[in-house]
Each structure stands twice: as structure tokens, then as C-alpha cells.
Design an enzyme around this catalytic site. Structure first.
Site, PDB file in Angstrom:
ATOM      1  CG  HIS A   1      44.263   5.003  24.688  1.00  0.00           C
ATOM      2  ND1 HIS A   1      43.749   4.573  23.334  1.00  0.00           N
ATOM      3  CD2 HIS A   1      45.335   5.763  24.443  1.00  0.00           C
ATOM      4  CE1 HIS A   1      44.524   5.348  22.350  1.00  0.00           C
ATOM      5  NE2 HIS A   1      45.399   6.025  23.227  1.00  0.00           N
TER       6      HIS A   1
HETATM    7  C1  LIG Z   1      52.422   7.103  25.321  1.00  0.00           C
HETATM    8  C2  LIG Z   1      51.031   7.884  25.127  1.00  0.00           C
HETATM    9  C3  LIG Z   1      50.489   8.150  24.011  1.00  0.00           C
HETATM   10  C4  LIG Z   1      49.125   8.594  24.059  1.00  0.00           C
HETATM   11  N1  LIG Z   1      48.742   8.895  22.689  1.00  0.00           N
HETATM   12  C5  LIG Z   1      47.321   9.226  22.694  1.00  0.00           C
HETATM   13  C6  LIG Z   1      46.914   9.982  21.733  1.00  0.00           C
HETATM   14  O1  LIG Z   1      47.825  10.156  20.604  1.00  0.00           O
HETATM   15  N2  LIG Z   1      45.682  10.558  21.668  1.00  0.00           N
HETATM   16  C7  LIG Z   1      45.011  10.558  22.724  1.00  0.00           C
HETATM   17  O2  LIG Z   1      43.818  10.987  22.801  1.00  0.00           O
HETATM   18  N3  LIG Z   1      45.390  10.009  23.840  1.00  0.00           N
HETATM   19  C8  LIG Z   1      46.843   9.308  24.079  1.00  0.00           C
HETATM   20  N4  LIG Z   1      47.371   9.025  24.989  1.00  0.00           N
HETATM   21  C9  LIG Z   1      46.400   9.056  26.359  1.00  0.00           C
HETATM   22  C10 LIG Z   1      46.085  10.408  26.976  1.00  0.00           C
HETATM   23  O3  LIG Z   1      47.398  11.122  26.902  1.00  0.00           O
HETATM   24  C11 LIG Z   1      45.462  10.481  28.502  1.00  0.00           C
HETATM   25  O4  LIG Z   1      44.280   9.569  28.063  1.00  0.00           O
HETATM   26  C12 LIG Z   1      45.228  11.808  29.029  1.00  0.00           C
HETATM   27  O5  LIG Z   1      46.435  12.447  28.971  1.00  0.00           O
HETATM   28  C13 LIG Z   1      44.851  11.349  30.112  1.00  0.00           C
HETATM   29  O6  LIG Z   1      44.750  12.418  30.996  1.00  0.00           O
HETATM   30  P1  LIG Z   1      44.542  12.681  32.442  1.00  0.00           P
HETATM   31  O7  LIG Z   1      44.357  14.202  32.837  1.00  0.00           O
HETATM   32  O8  LIG Z   1      43.575  12.010  33.099  1.00  0.00           O
HETATM   33  O9  LIG Z   1      46.055  12.224  33.187  1.00  0.00           O
HETATM   34  P2  LIG Z   1      47.397  12.548  32.774  1.00  0.00           P
HETATM   35  O10 LIG Z   1      47.449  13.473  31.456  1.00  0.00           O
HETATM   36  O11 LIG Z   1      48.161  11.290  32.999  1.00  0.00           O
HETATM   37  O12 LIG Z   1      47.925  13.872  33.911  1.00  0.00           O
HETATM   38  C14 LIG Z   1      48.055  13.441  35.292  1.00  0.00           C
HETATM   39  C15 LIG Z   1      49.171  14.350  36.028  1.00  0.00           C
HETATM   40  O13 LIG Z   1      48.977  14.300  37.204  1.00  0.00           O
HETATM   41  C16 LIG Z   1      50.139  14.267  37.766  1.00  0.00           C
HETATM   42  N5  LIG Z   1      50.222  13.932  39.073  1.00  0.00           N
HETATM   43  C17 LIG Z   1      49.802  12.211  39.338  1.00  0.00           C
HETATM   44  N6  LIG Z   1      49.756  12.221  40.883  1.00  0.00           N
HETATM   45  C18 LIG Z   1      49.983  13.226  41.354  1.00  0.00           C
HETATM   46  C19 LIG Z   1      50.211  13.717  42.605  1.00  0.00           C
HETATM   47  N7  LIG Z   1      49.975  12.820  43.900  1.00  0.00           N
HETATM   48  N8  LIG Z   1      50.515  15.116  43.060  1.00  0.00           N
HETATM   49  C20 LIG Z   1      50.749  15.945  41.708  1.00  0.00           C
HETATM   50  N9  LIG Z   1      50.685  15.599  40.498  1.00  0.00           N
HETATM   51  C21 LIG Z   1      50.030  14.096  40.265  1.00  0.00           C
HETATM   52  C22 LIG Z   1      51.106  13.378  36.905  1.00  0.00           C
HETATM   53  O14 LIG Z   1      52.503  13.688  36.866  1.00  0.00           O
HETATM   54  C23 LIG Z   1      50.335  13.839  35.406  1.00  0.00           C
HETATM   55  O15 LIG Z   1      51.198  15.014  35.057  1.00  0.00           O
HETATM   56  C24 LIG Z   1      48.612   8.563  25.112  1.00  0.00           C
HETATM   57  C25 LIG Z   1      48.960   8.343  26.509  1.00  0.00           C
HETATM   58  C26 LIG Z   1      50.340   7.776  26.435  1.00  0.00           C
HETATM   59  C27 LIG Z   1      50.878   7.586  27.753  1.00  0.00           C
END
Ligand SMILES: Cc1cc2nc3c(=O)[nH]c(=O)nc-3n(C[C@H](O)[C@H](O)[C@H](O)COP(=O)(O)OP(=O)(O)OC[C@H]3O[C@@H](n4cnc5c(N)ncnc54)[C@H](O)[C@@H]3O)c2cc1C
Ligand code: SF4
Lengths: 139, 485
Positions: free
Chosen positions: B418
Site C-alpha cells: 500500500h
Molecule cells: C500484492 C498486493 C496486494 C494488495 N491488496 C490490496 C487490497 O486487497 N485492497 C486494496 O485496497 N489495495 C490493495 N493493494 C494496493 C492496491 O492494489 C494499489 O494501491 C492500487 O492498485 C494502486 O493503484 P495505482 O493506479 O496507483 O497503481 P497500480 O495499480 O500499481 O497501476 C499502475 C500501472 O501503471 C503501469 N505503468 C507504470 N509505469 C508505466 C509506464 N512508464 N508506461 C506504461 N505503464 C506504466 C504499471 O504496469 C501498472 O499497471 C495491494 C497491492 C499489492 C501489490
């Protein structure tokens, strides 16, 4: 170095030892390590290589014995690995844990071995529960 | 190979909780949208059960991304369509009231997290993603035992509310749901946006947002270039968003700073009754302890990881392996006080983050509480996983010694999934890299819509908050575009 992998990875379990039994040749330790090295990130590959080097030379730097892990008896090798897994230096512990994880990937790959661990819930029928009523009950 | 060229009103980088939600809202509002994702699009049936393959396909650096420190801490993130939601447990929590008030008062984000507006948005997301408590039939013993421990200790636990449809309880959430049951972004908002006309390009790592005279006009990377008519929305996650913005020429004193997390510690215990961790919701029971600064959760591990967590090697370990079905694992996510920083070093993220002493004391408190909970649930032995302390503990009294023990960073196996901050939103231009509409300061037509805009950590699982905040911001962006047209 890849040959060391067979020594170290297989060293976590003692063939014919108590508990989870693995038949000779049932686990492809070398193949499992190769798979990991092929798929791992650069950091992961480096970690495994340094870990193998440390484990192989540990009889010298850990016990002061002029030999390698390959020349230890299986019981001694397992004792050495157990010591390294709880070593006081964080980075030694971590690298050994990485090797243990790679060993577990190889160990639990054969479905038969995984089944013997009891990790999965037995299928209902195997637990003596019938999914369907028998003909006699229906009649 | 021919260069991929495309064009849309909005170009969204990343398809995780933030990027996919932005795409879903903008596409539904009639805008043309292109999503650009570095990872692959894995269909549920392509999700491998083997840990190694699952990690390679969907987890950044195969779980090797870590803080740069004497004692590195793994920082887990997804790298696939759906981002981290593709490998998460589907746990859903709304933004807590105290955090909402703090963001309103200290960061001037009252409009973004307006109570009524968020109520509407959260309800919509909860309907669409079918959020409900984990069903008893697929709870499994790893979760049920935690419920028994909570009852015995008088702790307020509950079945976890998750975003699932037809969960089979095969405990594989962290490898990616093979049943397509968990409503992660790859099976929910990404397809929904596509159904509304959005396009998705996978395997495309954006290296730069193209800024012309201070205006974002597109993105580019190896073999592709995509033009944005209205705006570029960066949603690459907490670690990569600041790195990408920096590489694109964005400068702000707080870019990459204010990095925060909920690092977790875990504990394994052996029970006399079978647990069979391979059956049940991967995470189906929780004990919120927000006032104490942490949250306890049951957490099923793939068998390879569980086996590696059992102490020792040789005969003693093998005996335990033969009984792998008797172990439970639970963890605690800690709302740490530490602030870290992400920098771009040789083009890659450099993560500096060190828990404070208070944070480590909290980690110890979590370990002791988990241990007591396991004994209360009937564990015959537990493995605290605290270096330098007993590898195996067989009585709850022994945990008093753990509670008194001085703490040191190297004692704990902390893992963070997180993540928050790094491109914080705030009304004060000196504090916020983005303003309350999530527009990047100093650039036009450039937005950040992911977890990196959250100015503090939450003390609860973040995906719902990220989606709620992004939904709000994306809706307003669409309204402004409509008004300007
Ligand atoms: C193992 C695990 C379990 C979790 N369990 C939970 C849960 O049960 N409940 C909950 O609320 N939260 C949970 N979380 C946290 C939650 O999933 C994240 O906080 C959330 O998904 C973050 O969203 P985001 O959009 O910021 O980034 P992300 O969901 O990480 O998405 C970012 C995306 O950007 C892409 N990316 C990065 N750089 C580039 C680039 N230069 N060009 C193109 N694409 C790129 C990546 O490949 C990725 O697909 C968990 C996280 C993990 C890792
Ligand atoms: S427990 Fe299994 S079926 Fe249920 S959501 Fe997780 S991976 Fe999918």
C-alpha cells in the site's frame, strides 16, 4: 556455478529423511534453478548467484573448515543451511531465504509432492463426503 | 517494425486502480480515450498457478523492487493490465472520515473529497464491482481461525468486504484470479472503457510525456508515439509516476517526496486441526485496529512461499513440510509515520524509505498481537519471524519477552504493497505537485490520477479511495471539457 545449485537446493531436504518424503530423482533441482534464473530480474539472478557462492563457501567462513558445502554429509549440509537461514547478518539470511524459496519452487512443482504436503483441501469425495445421493437413498 | 501511432482526447498511462477508473469515467462521458500499459493483458485462464510464472508475468521486477537501504524492504506492485489490482486481494474500504477531514483541513482538498459526492461515487463503484462480505462457504480455515481468535480475544473482526463475483475460494488472488471472479481493473473497468470506445495498447512503456511550450501533447516510448488532443493522464503508480514526470521535465520541490506506506509483518502458526490454506478466499477476515495504527488480516500464501516461511532446513523442516496443511498465516499492515522519497537515478526509480523507531515499535506490537491471536485461536506453535528471537514459540507467555525486546530494523521482514504520496495533491502550490483538480502544477493538460496524489497514508486498504478520488477528478475533467466545447 549452476552445478552448485543442485548441491545447495537439494541440501534443504535430506533424502530418505523423516517427514515429506521425496523419491530419488523426483525433484529436478537443477531445472528449477535454471527456470528461476531464466525468468528472474537481474537483481534476482544476482541474488541467487551470490547466495550460492556464500552457501558453497560457508563451511570455511562460518565453521572455519577448509571444505565446501558439496563435501559435507547431507545432514551437515542441512545443518549449515539452517544456520545460514538464521545468521546474524541480514543480507546472509535474506539470500538464504531466496535460495530456500527457489528450492521450494522446484520441490513443490510435481503435483504428487504438492499433494503429499496437504496444502490443498482434499476434494469432497476424497474426504468421504458424497456429492450425489446413492441410488439406494433415492429409491 | 512499424511505429505505433495513435491519437485521442485523453491518453492515460497505466491501467491500475487510478488509470482504469479514469478511463472508465472519461469513456462513459463520450471522450475518446487511449490507455497505454507497460505490462501484458492476461486473461483469467492464462493466469499461471506456479508462483514463478505468476510473478514473472504480473509483478514488477518479480517482487525484487525494494527500498535502497542497508535492510531493503520489498515494494510490491503489479505490472500488467489492471496494475496492482490484478494481483491484489480485492479488499475494499472507504476513505475513513478522519483522513477525509485531515485532507480537507490541512491540504485544502475539501471539494475533491466532499462527503456527498464521495458517497455517490463510492456507492456506484460498490455496485459496479459487486462489493460484499466474503461468503462463509468460501471463507476457508485460514480466515475462520482468525475469526475464532478475534472472538476469543474480544477483538472486533469481520469478514472482509471484497470485489468478487463467483469467487471459488482457490486462494490464488496474489497470483491473479484464474476464475475472473475478483473484479480487478483488467476484468472490470478496462473492458468497460473499451466497450465505451476506449483503446488499449499493452507492452508499451511510456518513457516521456511530450511537453510543448508547457502543454502536454502526447506520450512516447520505444516504438510508439501517441498524441493527446486534450490531456495526458499519468497513472503509473506511486513509484513510477514521479519518475516519469521527472523524465518529462516536470519540476516541483515535492515531486517524489512524501512517499508513505503501510508496510506489513506476517506470522505463521501451526494448528492441530487441518487448515488447508489452498482453500478459501486469499484474504477473507480482518481485524481493524485503526486507533492503534494497524490492521490485521488473514493472508493465504502460495505453497512455495508458505514452505519457505517454515523455519529451518533438513529433517526438522521436512517434518513441517509433510504437514503443510496445518499452517495458517496472518499479517498486520502498519500505518507508518515514516516519509520517504522516490528519485530518478540512471533512469530508474531509487526508493529511499526508512521506518522510524516508533514504526518499528508498532511492528513489534503487531507481531506480539498476531502471536497472541494465534494462540487464542488454538495454535500449538507459532513462528514469529523476528530475527534474533525464538524461531518457534510454544506458549503465549513467551510473547511477553518479545514485547519487551528492543527493536531494530533488521529484526523484521517488512513488505509494502500500500503506497502513497510522491505527487501529492494540495491547494497550497508549495506543497502540492498537483492541485485539487489533480492537474500538474506548471504544466497544462497534464494530470496525475493514481495513488501518488493521496497526501497521506490511510490506515485502511487504498484501492477504493484511489478509485473514488480519481472518479471525482475525472468526472470534473469531463464536465470542464463539455463546458469548453
Ligand atoms: C500484492 C498486493 C496486494 C494488495 N491488496 C490490496 C487490497 O486487497 N485492497 C486494496 O485496497 N489495495 C490493495 N493493494 C494496493 C492496491 O492494489 C494499489 O494501491 C492500487 O492498485 C494502486 O493503484 P495505482 O493506479 O496507483 O497503481 P497500480 O495499480 O500499481 O497501476 C499502475 C500501472 O501503471 C503501469 N505503468 C507504470 N509505469 C508505466 C509506464 N512508464 N508506461 C506504461 N505503464 C506504466 C504499471 O504496469 C501498472 O499497471 C495491494 C497491492 C499489492 C501489490
Ligand atoms: S480466492 Fe480465488 S477465485 Fe476467489 S477471488 Fe481470489 S483468486 Fe479468485
Amino acid at each position: 556455478m549452476i552445478r552448485w545449485a543442485a548441491v545447495v537446493m537439494s541440501g534443504f531436504v535430506v533424502a530418505g529423511g523423516p517427514g515429506l518424503a521425496v523419491a530419488p530423482g523426483e525433484i529436478d533441482w537443477l531445472g528449477g534453478t535454471r527456470d528461476f534464473l531464466e525468468r528472474a530480474s537481474a537483481k534476482g539472478r544476482l541474488g541467487v548467484r551470490v547466495g550460492l557462492l556464500l552457501a558453497m563457501s560457508a563451511p570455511l567462513w562460518c565453521w572455519g573448515r577448509l571444505t565446501t558445502a558439496a563435501r559435507l554429509s547431507p545432514e551437515e549440509r542441512a545443518r549449515l543451511l539452517a544456520e545460514l537461514l538464521s545468521h546474524r547478518v541480514f543480507f546472509v539470511r535474506e539470500l538464504m531465504l531466496l535460495l530456500k524459496l527457489v528450492a521450494c519452487m522446484a520441490l513443490l512443482r510435481p503435483a504428487a509432492v504438492r499433494a503429499r504436503t496437504g496444502y490443498d483441501r482434499p476434494a469432497p469425495a476424497a474426504r468421504g463426503e458424497r456429492l450425489l445421493p446413492s441410488i439406494r437413498e433415492v429409491a | 517494425m512499424a511505429k505505433l501511432v495513435d491519437e485521442a482526447d485523453y491518453v492515460i498511462v497505466g491501467t491500475g486502480a487510478g488509470g482504469a477508473t479514469a478511463a472508465r469515467v472519461l469513456a462513459a462521458n463520450g471522450a475518446s480515450v487511449v490507455m497505454v500499459e507497460e505490462g501484458a493483458h492476461l486473461r483469467p485462464e492464462e493466469r499461471p498457478a506456479a508462483l514463478l510464472d505468476a510473478m514473472r508475468l504480473a509483478v514488477r521486477d518479480m517482487c525484487m523492487q525494494a527500498t535502497e537501504s542497508r535492510v531493503p524492504m520489498p515494494i510490491l506492485q503489479g505490472r500488467a493490465v489492471g496494475g496492482s489490482t490484478a494481483i491484489n486481494s480485492g479488499i475494499v474500504w472507504r476513505l475513513p472520515d478522519d483522513v477525509r477531514a485531515d485532507w480537507r483541513d490541512r491540504f485544502g482538498l475539501g471539494a475533491l473529497v466532499d462527503d456527498d459526492a464521495l458517497e455517490r461515487v463510492f456507492s456506484a463503484i460498490e455496485d459496479e464491482l459487486e462489493i460484499h462480505p466474503t461468503e462463509p462457504a468460501i471463507l476457508g480455515r485460514n480466515n475462520a481461525l482468525m475469526a475464532e481468535g478475534a472472538k476469543a480475544m474480544g477483538l472486533p473482526g469481520r469478514a472482509i468486504h471484497r470485489n468478487t463475483r463467483g469467487c471459488e475460494g482457490n486462494a490464488r488472488c496474489l497470483q491473479g484470479c484464474p476464475a475472473g471472479a475478483r473484479q480487478s481493473m483488467d476484468v472490470s473497468y478496462v473492458p468497460r472503457a473499451i466497450a465505451d470506445g476506449a483503446r488499449l495498447h499493452t507492452g508499451c512503456r511510456v518513457e516521456r510525456v511530450i511537453l510543448k511550450r508547457g502543454r502536454a501533447v502526447g506520450v512516447e516510448g520505444p516504438g510508439f508515439s501517441i498524441r493527446a488532443r486534450r490531456a495526458v493522464i499519468v497513472a503509473a503508480g506511486v513509484v513510477h509516476t514521479p519518475v516519469l514526470l521527472h523524465a518529462s521535465g516536470v519540476r516541483h520541490a515535492n515531486l517524489g517526496r512524501r512517499f508513505q506506506a503501510h508496510p506489513g509483518v506476517a506470522m505463521v502458526g501451526r494448528f492441530e486441526q487441518p487448515v488447508h490454506m489452498g482453500f478459501g478466499a486469499a484474504q477473507g477476515y480482518e481485524i481493524p485496529q485503526r486507533a492503534r495504527g494497524f490492521k490485521l488480516e488473514a493472508l493465504a500464501l502460495p505453497p512455495e512461499m508458505l514452505a519457505a516461511r517454515l523455519p529451518g532446513a533438513g529433517a526438522a523442516w521436512q517434518r513441517r513440510l509433510a504437514d503443510l496443511g496445518s499452517y495458517a498465516q496472518w499479517c498486520g499492515q502498519i500505518r507508518m509515520k515514516a516519509h520517504g522519497r522516490i528519485r530518478r537515478v540512471f533512469g530508474r526509480p531509487w526508493i529511499a524509505y526508512e521506518p522510524t523507531r516508533e514504526d518499528l515499535e508498532k511492528a513489534r506490537e503487531v507481531a506480539v498481537t498476531l502471536g497472541r491471536l494465534m494462540f487464542a485461536a488454538g495454535a500449538v506453535e507459532i513462528f514469529p519471524g523476528v530475527a534474533g528471537f525464538d524461531e518457534v514459540v510454544t506458549s503465549p507467555e513467551r510473547l511477553d519477552a518479545l514485547a519487551e525486546r528492543p527493536v531494530s530494523r533488521a529484526d523484521f521482514h517488512l513488505v509494502a504493497s500500500h503506497l502513497f504520496g510522491t505527487t501529492s495533491a494540495a491547494a497550497d502550490p508549495a506543497v502540492g505537485v498537483v492541485d485539487p483538480s489533480l492537474a500538474v502544477r506548471g504544466a497544462e493538460g497534464l494530470y496525475v490520477m493514481d495513488a501518488s496524489v493521496l497526501p497521506t497514508n490511510l490506515g485502511v486498504n487504498p484501492q477504493h479511495t484511489i478509485m473514488g478520488v480519481v472518479w471525482q477528478a475525472a468526472e470534473r475533467l469531463a464536465e470542464r471539457a463539455r463546458a469548453a466545447a
